[in-house]
Design a protein around this motif. Structure first.
Motif, PDB file in Angstrom:
ATOM      1  N   UNK A 306       0.833  -1.199   0.000  1.00  0.00           N
ATOM      2  CA  UNK A 306       0.000   0.000   0.000  1.00  0.00           C
ATOM      3  C   UNK A 306       0.869   1.251   0.000  1.00  0.00           C
ATOM      4  N   UNK A 307       1.829   1.295   0.929  1.00  0.00           N
ATOM      5  CA  UNK A 307       2.657   2.495   1.093  1.00  0.00           C
ATOM      6  C   UNK A 307       3.491   2.759  -0.158  1.00  0.00           C
ATOM      7  N   UNK A 308       4.048   1.709  -0.767  1.00  0.00           N
ATOM      8  CA  UNK A 308       4.869   1.888  -1.962  1.00  0.00           C
ATOM      9  C   UNK A 308       4.071   2.543  -3.087  1.00  0.00           C
ATOM     10  N   UNK A 309       2.824   2.091  -3.230  1.00  0.00           N
ATOM     11  CA  UNK A 309       2.029   2.643  -4.324  1.00  0.00           C
ATOM     12  C   UNK A 309       1.654   4.103  -4.050  1.00  0.00           C
ATOM     13  N   UNK A 310       1.371   4.405  -2.810  1.00  0.00           N
ATOM     14  CA  UNK A 310       1.043   5.790  -2.481  1.00  0.00           C
ATOM     15  C   UNK A 310       2.269   6.682  -2.675  1.00  0.00           C
ATOM     16  N   UNK A 311       3.448   6.211  -2.229  1.00  0.00           N
ATOM     17  CA  UNK A 311       4.669   7.018  -2.324  1.00  0.00           C
ATOM     18  C   UNK A 311       5.133   7.193  -3.772  1.00  0.00           C
ATOM     19  N   UNK A 312       4.687   6.303  -4.661  1.00  0.00           N
ATOM     20  CA  UNK A 312       5.050   6.464  -6.065  1.00  0.00           C
ATOM     21  C   UNK A 312       4.329   7.647  -6.708  1.00  0.00           C
ATOM     22  N   UNK A 313       3.264   8.122  -6.025  1.00  0.00           N
ATOM     23  CA  UNK A 313       2.470   9.214  -6.579  1.00  0.00           C
ATOM     24  C   UNK A 313       2.485  10.469  -5.707  1.00  0.00           C
ATOM     25  N   UNK A 314       3.042  10.374  -4.521  1.00  0.00           N
ATOM     26  CA  UNK A 314       3.024  11.541  -3.654  1.00  0.00           C
ATOM     27  C   UNK A 314       3.875  11.309  -2.419  1.00  0.00           C
ATOM     28  N   UNK A 315       3.947  12.318  -1.589  1.00  0.00           N
ATOM     29  CA  UNK A 315       4.757  12.254  -0.373  1.00  0.00           C
ATOM     30  C   UNK A 315       3.892  11.917   0.826  1.00  0.00           C
TER      31      UNK A 315
END
Length: 351
Positions: A306-315
Motif C-alpha cells: 500500500x505504502x509503496x504505491x502511495x509514495x510512487x504518486x506523492x509524499x
C-alpha cells in the motif's frame, strides 16, 4: 491430569411458569408448572497450571455459573468437575484453601473494619504463617499502591481502592488458582493498568493460574494468550487469542497523511486483492483530501504494498497502522453474527 478439568459439565435451574397477575399467582398455588433452564450445557474444559485464560461470552451465557461450580458454590446438575485433584462441591474446604476469587461487584472485606484488619482475619482463616503473611502484604502493598488506604474501613474505599484490596485478599494465601470475575469493571485507566500489571506479575513470579471473565477487551488482550468463548451454555471457541484474531480479524487499516491530494486513487490500487478503492465507505475513507484510511486483508496484501504505491504518486508525511482487534469478533458473537460452527472449527484447529 490438568489443573482444572470438566467433562460434560451441566447446570440446570428449575423455573416456575406462572400466568400474569393475581389470578396467575393463585392458580400456581394449586397447579405448579415448571421449565428447565440450562445455564451450562455440556462444558468440556481443560486448563493447565500457570495458564491465564479469558472466559468470555454475552450476559447470561453461563460464565458466572461455571465459575461458581469450579469454586464449589454450586453443585453441577450433571457431568464431572475436578480442580487440583478434588471435586469442588464435595471437598469445599480443601478446594477453598487452594483457590482465590475476585468478584467485581462484591467484596470479601469486612465492611466496618480497616483493610489491614480484614487481611489479618483472612490470614487466620487460611492459616497463613506470619512471615509469609508479612512478605505477601509488603509485596501487594507496593505493587497495588495500598499504603494510603490500609487504615481505612472497606465502606470508605473508592471502587478502585476496594478492587485492589480484594485482589490482595484473594492472593494472600498463595492460591494455585484465582478466578477473576470482572476485576476491572468501572475502574479508571490508571487503576486498570495497575491491576493488570499485578495480575501479570503474580502469574509470572508465582505461576498462579488465572481464569478471567470480563467484558473489557483490554483485559483480554493485555493478560491472556488463550480465549474461551461460551454462548448459551456451550463453548463455541477454545484456542489461542492470536489464532482467532488471524482467522476472524484479518483486516488492517492504514491511515496516511499526505503532503498533497492524490488524484485517481482507484487506478493507484488496481491489482491489489481485497481492496475496493473509493473516496467514502468501508475500504477507503478521506476526512480531507490529504488524509487516507485504507482497509485491507493482511494475508493477501501487505502494508508495504500500500505504502509503496502511495509514495510512487506523492509524499507520505505520516502514517499509522491499526492492528486487528478481538473486539469486533466478540461483538459479532454477542450480536449472533458470527458462525458458531466456524468458531468451533477454528478452536479445534488450534488445540
Amino acid at each position: 491430569m490438568s489443573l482444572i478439568e470438566t467433562k460434560g459439565l451441566q447446570k440446570v435451574f428449575r423455573q416456575a411458569v406462572k400466568d400474569p397477575g393475581l389470578a396467575g399467582a393463585v392458580k400456581h398455588l394449586f397447579t405448579q408448572r415448571y421449565r428447565d433452564k440450562y445455564a451450562v450445557e455440556g462444558i468440556d474444559l481443560k486448563i493447565e497450571e500457570g495458564e491465564t485464560v479469558a472466559y468470555v461470552g454475552p450476559n447470561g451465557a453461563g460464565k458466572s455459573t461455571t465459575i461458581k461450580m469450579l469454586s464449589g458454590v454450586l453443585v453441577p446438575s450433571g457431568g464431572e468437575i475436578i480442580v487440583d485433584g478434588r471435586v469442588p462441591y464435595k471437598q469445599r474446604m480443601e478446594n477453598a484453601q487452594r483457590i482465590g476469587a475476585v468478584f467485581g461487584q462484591r467484596t470479601q472485606l469486612w465492611w466496618d473494619i480497616p483493610v489491614r484488619e480484614s487481611l489479618s482475619l483472612l490470614r487466620d482463616i487460611y492459616q497463613v504463617p506470619t512471615d509469609r503473611f508479612k512478605k505477601n502484604l509488603d509485596v501487594f502493598t507496593e505493587l497495588l499502591g495500598m499504603d494510603s488506604f490500609l487504615h481505612l474501613s472497606a465502606r470508605k474505599l473508592s471502587l478502585g481502592q476496594r478492587m485492589r484490596a480484594d485482589l490482595a485478599a484473594a492472593l494472600l494465601h498463595d492460591p494455585k488458582i484465582v478466578y477473576l470475575d470482572e476485576p476491572t469493571i468501572g475502574l479508571d485507566v490508571a487503576v486498570k493498568h495497575r491491576i493488570r500489571d499485578f495480575i501479570k506479575e503474580m502469574n509470572r513470579s508465582k505461576g498462579t493460574t488465572m481464569l478471567l471473565t470480563t467484558h473489557d477487551l483490554g483485559d483480554i488482550e493485555d493478560l491472556c494468550e488463550r480465549l474461551v468463548i461460551i454462548d448459551q451454555g456451550r463453548i463455541i471457541y477454545d484456542g489461542k487469542l492470536q489464532e482467532v484474531k488471524d482467522e476472524f480479524a484479518r483486516e488492517r487499516t492504514i491511515h496516511m497523511q499526505l503532503s498533497s491530494p492524490i488524484p485517481d486513487a482507484e487506478e493507484l490500487f488496481r491489482g491489489l486483492p481485497e481492496i475496493q478503492v473509493k473516496r467514502s465507505g468501508d475500504s477507503l475513507e478521506a476526512s480531507s483530501d490529504t488524509d487516507l484510511s485504507i482497509r485491507f486483508d493482511r494475508f493477501r496484501c501487505t502494508a508495504s504494498d500500500i505504502v509503496k504505491r502511495v509514495m510512487s504518486r506523492g509524499e507520505v508525511v505520516d502514517f499509522r497502522i491499526d492492528e486487528p482487534s478481538i473486539e469486533e469478533i466478540i461483538r459479532r458473537v454477542y450480536d449472533g453474527k458470527l458462525d458458531s460452527a466456524a468458531l468451533s472449527a477454528a478452536g479445534k484447529g488450534s488445540a
